[in-house]
Design an enzyme around this catalytic site. Structure first.
Site, PDB file in Angstrom:
ATOM      1  N   GLU A 468       0.802  -0.971  -0.092  1.00  0.00           N
ATOM      2  CA  GLU A 468      -0.131   0.150  -0.331  1.00  0.00           C
ATOM      3  C   GLU A 468       1.484   1.093  -0.646  1.00  0.00           C
ATOM      4  O   GLU A 468       0.677   2.113   0.720  1.00  0.00           O
ATOM      5  CB  GLU A 468      -1.357   0.446   1.032  1.00  0.00           C
ATOM      6  N   GLU A 536      -4.625  -9.921  -0.309  1.00  0.00           N
ATOM      7  CA  GLU A 536      -4.825  -9.910   0.787  1.00  0.00           C
ATOM      8  C   GLU A 536      -6.864 -10.090   0.796  1.00  0.00           C
ATOM      9  O   GLU A 536      -6.931  -9.452   0.068  1.00  0.00           O
ATOM     10  CB  GLU A 536      -4.738  -8.453   1.753  1.00  0.00           C
TER      11      GLU A 536
END
EC number: 3.2.1.23
Length: 628
Positions: A468, A536
């Site tokens: 991220e 994820e």
């Protein structure tokens, strides 16, 4: 050279006087030490250290490293440990935002203005707590007369080091080893080691992971006695031939010190049969190339077969100086023309979890017992892979994964989430590392240390650039670093989904987070340019994992889909004694009067923080068991 506190503000200064990163191989004096798993070349400095806590840099004892400094009013603290868990300052969990937001206005140096280096941002930060550590020690007899290095295995987040009043070095990057040469200043007796640890620096912009924000010397510290001639680095690249039967052994060795004498190299199979034996004179750099082993036993999750490498280093008089043992396997990961990920020529399916290092009492200062328990839990529940979210793990973890056949996605210590996502919206105006020249070397350095330290571990199938952190020229440069250094593994990065025009330059696989099964299927039905995975998925917060079967069904329909990593393995919660009830209770984000807070978002695990499995683990065991 003198220490400079302004390094905290400068993204172009992240390591000073640190030795180059190198492989994590052990070294022993002889075979007996290896059998006992105790090296006389290593002296632990773990234990009680003298300690002083300061609320900010202005209040710290600036001359505490001097030998004549009066430290009688210092406390003591265990090393390794987290400063916050010794009750010096508030525990704080936070997901995306930076800890100072709403209190102190900061922006990353050079992010908005190429001339604005944010001087004083951290060096004068009112919120930048400081830990001043002191340790007195005598050298063990085995280290006297040798060059001596010191290795810090993990320090959050920026540290300055002195020995006997002399400045030794500076390092950032909380989760990789930092090694310094103490030889010029070391004494046989009564050494004074001083370490100054700052909670924040420019590294804070790169370490915005979803976790409790701790500081301190939280991993082991040890002295290393360096033999007169020493194998400093080895680069082991065992390959599998195109017939998927034969192995090709390649090894590069880098020696330091006198670089005189000879070495004896052996490769043995699990039964002790010698497959390769060499005796060669020592040079600074030695290469052994393209040694063919016929009909090798391939390494995989079901059969983690490891060969034994032994390197004996001798001086000119044929005295044994050191023994280097290392286990490795033969395995081959690749992408087929049909965009299917293959391991040893067969389709690879990842039944994975994201795993923070966590202990309910010790935070991220975990123990070997924690690690072995986690490995056993993996095997009991058909978990075959782990993503080291979102930082390099302790060194023993990679050895355990080698030995137990756990596939590893080895992630860099990089997350800059709060620089490009604000209040849920994508707003990357001050994103780092981005394409800002002054941030390039810092992130390439993180890639380099992750690679150099762990490059020999068979279990690592993927290098992950981070988490991220959006995308730009500097992420591209990290990708290029791995591709130029290692053609035996794949490179992963999810954040490029926000810059689709860069997908040809970043990541060998298409990776997403929490993409619904229907959207996954849409990608797979439209001539996918890359294999697909979810780095994820199945966010395991509360009563969760009920829809897991919808993802697992896709594995049977689309070979280009190779699974994913559940978020996540273990809750981040702290076991504290409740004064009212008299019981020990688990407390999550927001339970420590920490604001802002994402509250129980720290509790996303398949296990509670005390390692008790949640009911969702039953779903995992069943569905992951369908594609063992």
């Amino acid at each position: 050279m003198q220490a400079n506190i302004n390094w905290l503000d400068n993204p172009e200064v992240f390591r000073v006087n640190q030795l180059p990163a190198h492989s994590d191989h052990p070294f022993f004096r002889d075979y007996r030490e290896w059998q006992k798993q105790h090296s006389s070349y290593q002296q632990s400095l773990n234990g009680k250290w003298k300690f002083h806590f300061s609320a900010n840099p202005m209040d710290r004892p600036q001359d505490f490293y001097q030998r004549d400094f009066d430290s009688s009013n210092f406390d003591s603290i265990p090393v390794p440990s987290e400063i916050e868990l010794s009750n010096y300052t508030q525990n704080q969990y936070i997901n995306v935002l930076f800890p100072w937001e709403g209190k102190i206005f900061r922006r990353p140096a050079y992010a908005l203005d190429p001339n604005d280096h944010e001087e004083g941002s951290f060096s004068k930060g009112a919120d930048n707590t400081v830990g001043s550590y002191l340790k007195r020690f005598d050298l063990s007899s085995a280290l006297i007369g040798k060059d001596v290095h010191i290795k810090f295995e993990g320090v959050e987040q920026a540290m300055y080091v002195w020995l006997n009043g002399h400045f030794v070095g500076y390092a950032e990057d909380s989760f990789t080893p930092s090694e310094f040469d103490l030889t010029p200043y070391i004494q046989d007796k009564d050494n004074l080691l001083a370490v100054e640890v700052f909670k924040h620096s420019t590294a804070s912009w790169l370490e915005d992971q979803d976790m409790f924000r701790f500081s301190g010397i939280f991993r082991s510290v040890e002295l290393l006695g360096i033999p007169a001639t020493h194998l400093m680095d080895m680069d082991l690249k065992p390959r599998v031939a195109d017939n998927y039967q034969d192995g090709i052994f390649n090894l590069k060795l880098h020696f330091i010190g006198k670089k005189a004498g000879s070495f004896h190299l052996l490769v043995k199979d699990i039964k002790g049969h010698t497959l390769l034996e060499k005796n060669e004179d020592i040079k600074e750099n030695v290469q052994i190339n393209n040694e063919k082993f016929e009909n090798v036993h391939l390494w995989n999750n079901h059969d983690p077969y490891l060969y034994q490498l032994l390197i004996e280093v001798y001086d000119e008089q044929q005295n044994l100086l050191e023994l280097i043992p290392f286990q490795f396997g033969f395995r081959r990961i690749e992408i087929s023309p049909e965009k299917v990920v293959l391991l040893n020529g067969k389709r690879l399916i990842i039944n994975g979890v994201n795993r923070h290092e966590w202990d309910a009492k010790r935070g991220r200062s975990i123990t070997m017992s924690d690690m072995t328990t986690d490995i056993n839990t993996f095997k009991e529940n058909n978990i075959n892979a782990v993503r080291t979210c979102h930082y390099p793990n302790q060194i023993p973890w990679y050895y355990l994964c080698d030995q137990n056949g756990i596939y590893v996605m080895a992630e860099n210590n990089l997350e800059s989430h709060g620089t490009w996502q604000k209040m849920g919206e994508i707003e990357p105006s001050d994103n780092v590392p981005g394409s800002i020249p002054q941030w390039k070397e810092a992130v390439i350095d993180r890639a380099r240390i992750n690679y150099e330290t762990f490059k020999n571990h068979t279990s690592i199938l993927f290098w992950s650039l981070g988490n991220e952190s959006y995308a730009g020229d500097n992420i591209i440069a990290m990708n290029e670093f791995y591709k130029s250094h290692d053609d035996t593994r794949l490179v992963h990065y999810e954040g490029v989904v926000h810059r689709p025009e860069l997908k040809d330059k970043i990541s060998d696989v298409e990776s997403c987070m929490y993409l619904p099964p229907k959207k996954v299927e849409e990608y797979l039905q439209n001539d996918p340019p890359k294999p697909f995975m979810e780095c994820e998925y199945m966010h395991d917060m509360g009563n969760s994992d009920g829809g897991m079967g919808s993802y697992i069904k896709l594995l049977d329909k689309y070979p280009q889909y190779f699974g994913g990593f559940i978020w996540d393995f273990i809750d981040q919660a702290l076991l504290v004694h409740d004064e009212i009830s008299g019981h020990d209770v688990l407390r999550y984000g927001g339970d420590f009067d920490d604001r802002h807070s994402d509250y129980e978002f720290s509790g996303d695990g398949l296990m509670f923080a005390d390692r008790t499995p949640k009911p969702a683990m039953q779903e995992v065991r069943y569905y992951y068991g369908l594609h063992k």
